[in-house]
Design a protein around this motif. Sequence first.
Motif, mmCIF file in Angstrom:
data_model
loop_
_atom_site.group_PDB
_atom_site.id
_atom_site.type_symbol
_atom_site.label_atom_id
_atom_site.label_comp_id
_atom_site.label_asym_id
_atom_site.label_seq_id
_atom_site.Cartn_x
_atom_site.Cartn_y
_atom_site.Cartn_z
ATOM 1 N N ILE B 155 6.559 -5.944 -0.668
ATOM 2 C CA ILE B 155 6.868 -5.920 -2.103
ATOM 3 C C ILE B 155 7.225 -7.316 -2.589
ATOM 4 C CG2 ILE B 155 8.483 -5.022 -3.823
ATOM 5 C CD1 ILE B 155 8.691 -2.511 -2.082
ATOM 6 N N ALA B 156 7.907 -8.097 -1.737
ATOM 7 C CA ALA B 156 8.389 -9.410 -2.149
ATOM 8 C C ALA B 156 7.262 -10.380 -2.437
ATOM 9 C CB ALA B 156 9.298 -9.980 -1.073
ATOM 10 N N GLN B 157 6.107 -10.186 -1.811
ATOM 11 C CA GLN B 157 5.011 -11.117 -2.046
ATOM 12 C C GLN B 157 4.356 -10.828 -3.391
ATOM 13 O OE1 GLN B 157 2.381 -11.751 1.262
ATOM 14 N NE2 GLN B 157 3.944 -13.155 1.987
ATOM 15 N N PRO B 158 3.781 -11.859 -4.037
ATOM 16 C CA PRO B 158 3.327 -11.653 -5.417
ATOM 17 C C PRO B 158 2.148 -10.697 -5.596
ATOM 18 C CG PRO B 158 2.810 -13.855 -4.665
ATOM 19 C CD PRO B 158 3.666 -13.249 -3.606
ATOM 20 N N SER B 159 0.946 -11.101 -5.392
ATOM 21 C CA SER B 159 -0.169 -10.238 -5.806
ATOM 22 C C SER B 159 -0.610 -9.347 -4.649
ATOM 23 C CB SER B 159 -1.339 -11.096 -6.289
ATOM 24 O OG SER B 159 -1.642 -12.050 -5.307
ATOM 25 N N HIS B 160 -1.098 -8.175 -5.006
ATOM 26 C CA HIS B 160 -1.465 -7.197 -3.980
ATOM 27 C C HIS B 160 -2.914 -6.775 -4.120
ATOM 28 C CE1 HIS B 160 2.950 -6.679 -4.347
ATOM 29 N NE2 HIS B 160 2.833 -6.781 -3.038
ATOM 30 N N TYR B 161 -3.479 -6.378 -3.014
ATOM 31 C CA TYR B 161 -4.796 -5.749 -3.069
ATOM 32 C C TYR B 161 -4.671 -4.353 -2.510
ATOM 33 C CZ TYR B 161 -5.372 -6.362 1.966
ATOM 34 O OH TYR B 161 -5.210 -6.287 3.323
ATOM 35 N N ILE B 162 -5.644 -3.529 -2.815
ATOM 36 C CA ILE B 162 -5.602 -2.133 -2.352
ATOM 37 C C ILE B 162 -7.028 -1.681 -2.093
ATOM 38 C CG2 ILE B 162 -5.665 -1.164 -4.695
ATOM 39 C CD1 ILE B 162 -3.642 0.913 -3.696
ATOM 40 N N ARG B 198 -5.569 7.824 -3.219
ATOM 41 C CA ARG B 198 -5.958 7.707 -1.812
ATOM 42 C C ARG B 198 -6.288 6.251 -1.537
ATOM 43 N NH1 ARG B 198 -3.784 11.413 -1.250
ATOM 44 N NH2 ARG B 198 -4.356 13.547 -0.792
ATOM 45 N N ALA B 199 -5.551 5.651 -0.623
ATOM 46 C CA ALA B 199 -5.803 4.255 -0.272
ATOM 47 C C ALA B 199 -5.727 4.124 1.232
ATOM 48 C CB ALA B 199 -4.778 3.357 -0.939
ATOM 49 N N SER B 200 -6.641 3.376 1.801
ATOM 50 C CA SER B 200 -6.609 3.203 3.247
ATOM 51 C C SER B 200 -5.883 1.930 3.630
ATOM 52 C CB SER B 200 -8.022 3.186 3.809
ATOM 53 O OG SER B 200 -8.725 2.099 3.279
ATOM 54 N N ALA B 201 -5.750 1.006 2.696
ATOM 55 C CA ALA B 201 -5.017 -0.225 3.000
ATOM 56 C C ALA B 201 -4.390 -0.749 1.726
ATOM 57 C CB ALA B 201 -5.941 -1.274 3.590
ATOM 58 N N LEU B 202 -3.238 -1.366 1.912
ATOM 59 C CA LEU B 202 -2.484 -1.898 0.780
ATOM 60 C C LEU B 202 -1.880 -3.180 1.296
ATOM 61 C CD1 LEU B 202 -1.047 -1.452 -1.966
ATOM 62 C CD2 LEU B 202 0.626 -0.119 -0.758
ATOM 63 N N GLY B 203 -2.124 -4.291 0.631
ATOM 64 C CA GLY B 203 -1.632 -5.525 1.228
ATOM 65 C C GLY B 203 -1.415 -6.648 0.257
ATOM 66 N N LYS B 210 -1.575 -0.367 6.642
ATOM 67 C CA LYS B 210 -2.787 0.399 6.907
ATOM 68 C C LYS B 210 -2.451 1.877 6.959
ATOM 69 C CE LYS B 210 -5.391 -3.053 9.431
ATOM 70 N NZ LYS B 210 -5.905 -3.449 10.750
ATOM 71 N N GLY B 211 -3.319 2.690 6.400
ATOM 72 C CA GLY B 211 -3.091 4.123 6.391
ATOM 73 C C GLY B 211 -3.678 4.784 7.616
#
Lengths: 86, 274
Positions: B155-162, B198-203, B210-211
């Motif tokens: 959460i602390a890191q700025p931008s996320h991908y999914i 439904r997401a298999s990865a969030l980073g 990883k899901g």
Amino acid sequence: MSYFRITLLRSGIGLTKRTQGVLKALGLRHRMTTVFYPVTPEVAGQIMRVKELVSVEEVEKPLTKAEVKAERTPEPGFYLEKAAPR
Amino acid sequence: MKFVGLIALCLNRLNPDFRGQNIKLPAIEDNSDQHQGICNALGRLQITFTFAFTMFSRTIRRSILDSKISSTALPPTFLLPIRARQFNSTTQHVETPPGDLDASQFPTKSPSQLAESAAPVPKTLRSRIPPLAPAPIPNSIALDPSVKEMLPLLIAQPSHYISVHIHGKPYLVTGGDSVRLPFQMPGVIPGDVLRLNRASALGSRDYTLKGTPYVDERIFECRATVMGTEAEPMRTKEKKKRRNRRINTVKSKHKYTILRIGEIKINGLDDIES
């Protein structure tokens, strides 16, 4: 009462008519078809004839065709949260 | 000007986090091209440069160190295969779905009421409406301890991908992306907000959740807005049988739904378990 869940993994093409007849008798027309039969010596014998081609599981209840399909269908992964006025 | 574009492209290629900034740079470029003199444009270029350099100096250094390809070897953005499609030139087709949606079918009611209202809908129509909201997951189901430990760092890191899965197909996106689905989504009109669950990865840049196979849907909130549909150019295929002069021409023109991904929000541990 338990059931066999039989899935044809490899096709019967090229095998003898006798083996293909067993697959037909089991109702396995093409690969990845799944059928359910009660656990009886007769069905067990049929499975033994084609054991190289099928995967067999023992289950409590047979599933309908629709349920088997639902098992294979992936989840939609979305839902309508807020609809625009139409 | 070209060089700025290339830097932006370079950043974009190496680091999906900076897509937002990438959009801004060409905008500056356009303005100066059209309305301002060369001196002014140069000034702006310098500003852009310093801005880019201070912000992403680390990234640039990385890109220079990491990539063997020089930036001049990369083609301009508009020639990349994904942008070179002709879809953007076609007009938008906005249609209301044929079966008008009943307000009672939307997730304003409890699941039991929904089941009742959904029951009388004929089967053909039911397949045309988007899926309804699933029952919420009870908060009592605890998260994995390793997830609990690392989630604050993510959460602390700025931008996320999914990596969201729609009908089982993965789409790797960040906030603000637009996605052209390979099908026309039935029963939605532009402006509808879809919740992707439904997401298999969030980073982020350094961490990935990883899901197995999917990430717990309480962890993230990802929404997509339906922007409309795009049509591909008309395709024609000639069907000809042997020893027969007859030629049948088959035409097809498929439509594809466009989604705009909203901001990706990751819920804190307090939100999930309270």
